[in-house]
Design a protein around this motif. Structure first.
Motif: not given
Length: 799
Positions: A415, A417-418, A456, A458, A567-568, A571, A643
């Motif tokens: 996974e 993501g941001s 991830q 950030r 995780l997605t 976030l 993402p």
């Protein structure tokens, strides 16, 4: 005049403190008049005399034969702080300092034994406040007609301030003499009459004067000059110079004085002035023979270094030229290898052929990464890497980077993501290319070292000012982690964690070192927090100038996350809650879907639970074309790629969102636009690669093999865009661009498409009149970005 008053006046005169002026003269006249017409037995006149005595500044006293104070005037109280009532009748010796009592008694005894009636001296007395007062004593012993002592009378004059000044002067003089005697310089102080006021032994040693320094004090300086004459090769000139400095009351600093024995002195002269009065000169002489020898050696060394530097510069130029040529020569076939491999992968291939082609492309990408790292590192080490200062949006760069590297995460099942912290300023001035380079390196590494779980990214603001923002990026993975001794050296050049890591994951060990230097060049820093088996968090900061923008906040909504990866989901929840949204996360399709404004679902099993009144948006991987196409075939109109871009999510909350289109390039040709593009390129393989890439965007390009051919074609056909190679036969791209600009009527965008990728190549292209720059090997993403900037109508949503 009364004898007591006469003695007091004499004491004042001796001390130099006798008053002057009309008042004092009137006082003396009145005393004289009183003495002439007054009988000493008349009490009224005696009282007047006492009144006059009480106004004196010196203490007048009498001591009876028992050693007690029998008379004191008011000056006693002013000097010592005791009232007259406190002191009269008390032993006078109690007021003396213990160390001075014996001295006083010895003086008194000596005076009596030698028949003297007067005693003088200076002693310390204890004041009422505990302080010591220095008193100048004058006393006379009073005897009767039989010679018997009946008392003592006298004066005490306070000289404390004078004694303190003498002590300060004596201390300063002692320190000055000590300092001058121990200086590593010859010191000579002359008076205005040309006599020696002060001289130290160092002077005598420097000039080999055979007389001790203290014996030369108060002698004529010309006598000293005669002693120094044997060491002065130009004695007459030196003497004239000495006279000129004295006559002009001039100053010297560091004037060199050569001696006949080979030594060299540095001479300084400073006039001694008190206001307008000239009191003489201070001369200082330093032996600088050793320093001059070192200067000569240094000058010789500098000459040798200059020769070595010229050779090094010549070698560096040869190295840079070699590196530039090799870079160009390597990139030209690399462009063909990578470009033709990408074209090959777009054709029908069996499984085995597809694996071979993917391997070739992977090896080509690895080789290209190595070349770029070496070039960047050499630029940084040479201090020739220049940063851009252009307006850009940090959020857009972050989202675009994740879209590019996310394909690796998708194929690994990781996974990605941001999360951009709400309120973070995103519109800045800086170099977006270098930010993308750091992000790509760190995120790519995180994906590479993560076998399961997620990565991830950030983004937040550490500090915010009106004109500047300090941004912090964190890339957290759930990968293998590192030992502390490894993470401490991770950002060093050519460092790898261990041999097994190098073999398994590859890499040059330059990427992180380059990231560190790029972050530092932008006012930031970089680091890592890691633990073996628990993953790593790489972070870096940048200090950038802000651009003030509106930055509207999305409207708060109620949102349900259904069947979205852990995780997605986390976030998205943090991002949405930061905007004020109410978020509910559902994992299993069996759970009831609550009423909401928006439902983001990643599991198609939730479709059976659709509720009216809510917008249902499919969350699908950007690279999963089958899932997206199947959803569209099933009538699902709205989708959001992962993402997830924060900007797209914000627009989704504000209003309807059209079917989300992936950023990947389509696998087949699309409809061609009626736009005219010219490709100036002499290499046949590079021509074929560029033409195929442009066909992907529906563009048909004509080809010119030389700069002159490009000019001829431009005379016949007005083109919308020109891709220009720089090194071509007959006429290169630089000259062709300059000629195009000199004769054009309407501006045509010219984009350099070249294998020149060294320091200054981009600037050279822009200086020649080109509008943009793409380095070889040419990537589809780079061409797409250039087309979006210069032919936005040519780039639509790719299917």
């Amino acid at each position: 005049m009364h004898p007591l008053l006469e003695r007091h006046i004499e004491a004042l005169r001796a001390a130099g403190t006798l008053p002057e002026g009309p008042a004092w003269q009137a006082f003396l006249d009145s005393v004289e008049e009183l003495a002439q017409r007054t009988d000493p037995s008349v009490g009224l006149d005696a009282g007047k005399l006492r009144s006059l005595v009480d106004h004196l500044r010196s203490v007048i006293f009498q001591i009876d034969r028992e050693g007690n104070w029998s008379y004191l005037n008011k000056a006693w109280t002013e000097a010592m702080g005791y009232s007259l009532d406190e002191s009269l009748g008390t032993p006078y010796l109690e007021y003396f300092h213990p160390n001075d009592t014996t001295s006083y008694l010895n003086l008194l005894t000596y005076a009596m034994e030698t028949g003297q009636r007067e005693v003088q001296g200076e002693l310390r007395m204890l004041a009422k406040d505990g302080s010591l007062r220095w008193m100048e004593l004058f006393q006379r012993v009073t005897q009767d007609e039989h010679g018997t002592i009946v008392g003592v009378s006298g004066t005490l004059h306070d000289v404390t301030e004078r004694k303190q000044a003498e002590w300060v002067l004596r201390t300063a003089t002692t320190r000055l003499r000590t300092l001058i005697e121990h200086m590593r310089a010859g010191i000579l102080v002359e008076t205005q009459e040309g006599r020696i006021a002060l001289i130290n032994e160092e002077f005598c040693q420097i000039f080999q004067v055979p007389v001790p320094a203290h014996l030369l004090v108060d002698t004529d300086s010309q006598e000293l000059f005669e002693e120094c004459r044997p060491l002065l090769p130009k004695a007459e000139a030196a003497q004239r110079r000495h006279g000129e400095i004295r006559d002009q009351k001039g100053t010297l600093h560091g004037e060199e004085l050569p001696l006949s024995d080979g030594r060299v002195l540095s001479m300084d002269a400073i006039p001694i002035m008190v206001g307008e009065d000239y009191l003489g000169h201070l001369w200082m002489f330093h032996d600088i023979t050793e320093r001059k020898a070192w200067e000569a050696k240094l000058e010789q060394a500098n000459a040798e270094l200059a020769v070595a530097r010229d050779r090094a510069v010549a070698g560096s130029n040869l190295k840079s030229e070699f590196l530039a040529n090799m870079s160009h020569e390597i990139r030209t076939p690399m462009n063909g290898i990578i470009g033709m491999t990408n074209l090959l992968l777009d054709t029908p291939l069996n499984v085995e052929q597809m694996q071979y082609a993917e391997t070739v492309r992977s090896c080509g990408d690895a080789l290209l990464l190595l070349i770029n790292d070496i070039l960047d590192f050499s630029k940084i080490e040479a201090g020739k890497l220049m940063l851009e200062a252009i307006d850009y949006n940090v959020g857009s760069v972050l989202e675009d980077t994740l879209a590019v590297v996310g394909v690796k995460a998708f194929h690994k099942g990781v996974e990605l993501g941001s999360l951009i912290a709400p309120g973070t300023p995103l519109d800045v001035v800086g170099d977006p290319v270098r930010l993308r380079q750091i992000l790509t390196n760190l995120v790519d590494n995180a994906i590479k070292f993560t076998e399961k779980g997620g990565v991830q990214v950030r983004l937040s603001a550490q500090e915010m000012g009106a004109d500047e923002v300090h941004l912090r990026f964190e890339i957290q993975d759930s990968g293998v982690g590192m030992r502390p001794d490894v993470s401490a050296k991770l950002f060093s050049s050519f460092f790898q964690g261990d041999a097994s890591t190098t073999r398994k994951y590859g890499g040059t060990g330059l990427g992180l070192a380059i990231c560190r230097r790029l972050a530092e060049m932008q006012g930031g820093a970089i680091g890592v927090d890691s633990e073996v088996g628990k993953g790593s968090t790489f972070w870096f900061t940048l200090r950038l100038k802000r651009r003030i923008s509106a930055g509207a906040k999305p409207a708060p909504r109620s949102v349900v996350l259904a069947g979205v990866g852990a995780l997605t989901s986390e976030l998205l929840r943090q991002q949405l809650e930061g905007w004020g949204c109410r978020v509910t996360a559902l994992e299993s399709p069996g759970a009831a879907v609550p009423a909401a404004d928006l439902v983001l679902y990643g599991n198609r099993a939730f479709e059976a639970q659709r509720l009216p009144g809510a917008r249902w948006v499919l969350l699908h991987p950007l690279y999963d074309n089958e899932l997206r196409d199947g959803a569209r075939a099933a009538g699902i109109a709205e989708s959001l790629s992962s993402p997830v871009r924060a900007s797209q999510l914000a627009r989704l909350l504000e209003g309807p969102l059209a079917a989300d289109a992936p950023l990947a390039v389509a696998k087949g040709p699309v409809e061609k636009r009626e736009l005219k593009v010219l490709l100036a390129e002499d290499n046949l393989v590079n021509q074929k690669v560029a033409l195929k890439i442009l066909e992907k965007f529906g563009l048909h390009a004509e080809v010119a093999a030389t700069g002159q051919e490009a000019l001829d074609r431009l005379d016949r056909t007005p083109y919308d865009l020109i891709f220009m190679d720089c090194q071509m036969p007959e006429m290169d791209g630089f000259e062709a661009t300059r000629l195009i600009r000199s004769r054009e009527i309407g501006h045509v965008p010219i984009i350099a498409m070249t294998a020149n990728a060294m320091v200054g190549d981009r600037e050279r292209c822009l200086d020649a009149g080109m509008d943009d720059y793409i380095s070889k090997p040419v990537r589809v993403e780079a061409v797409q970005g250039a087309l979006e900037r210069w032919l936005p109508s040519a780039v639509g949503e790719l299917e």
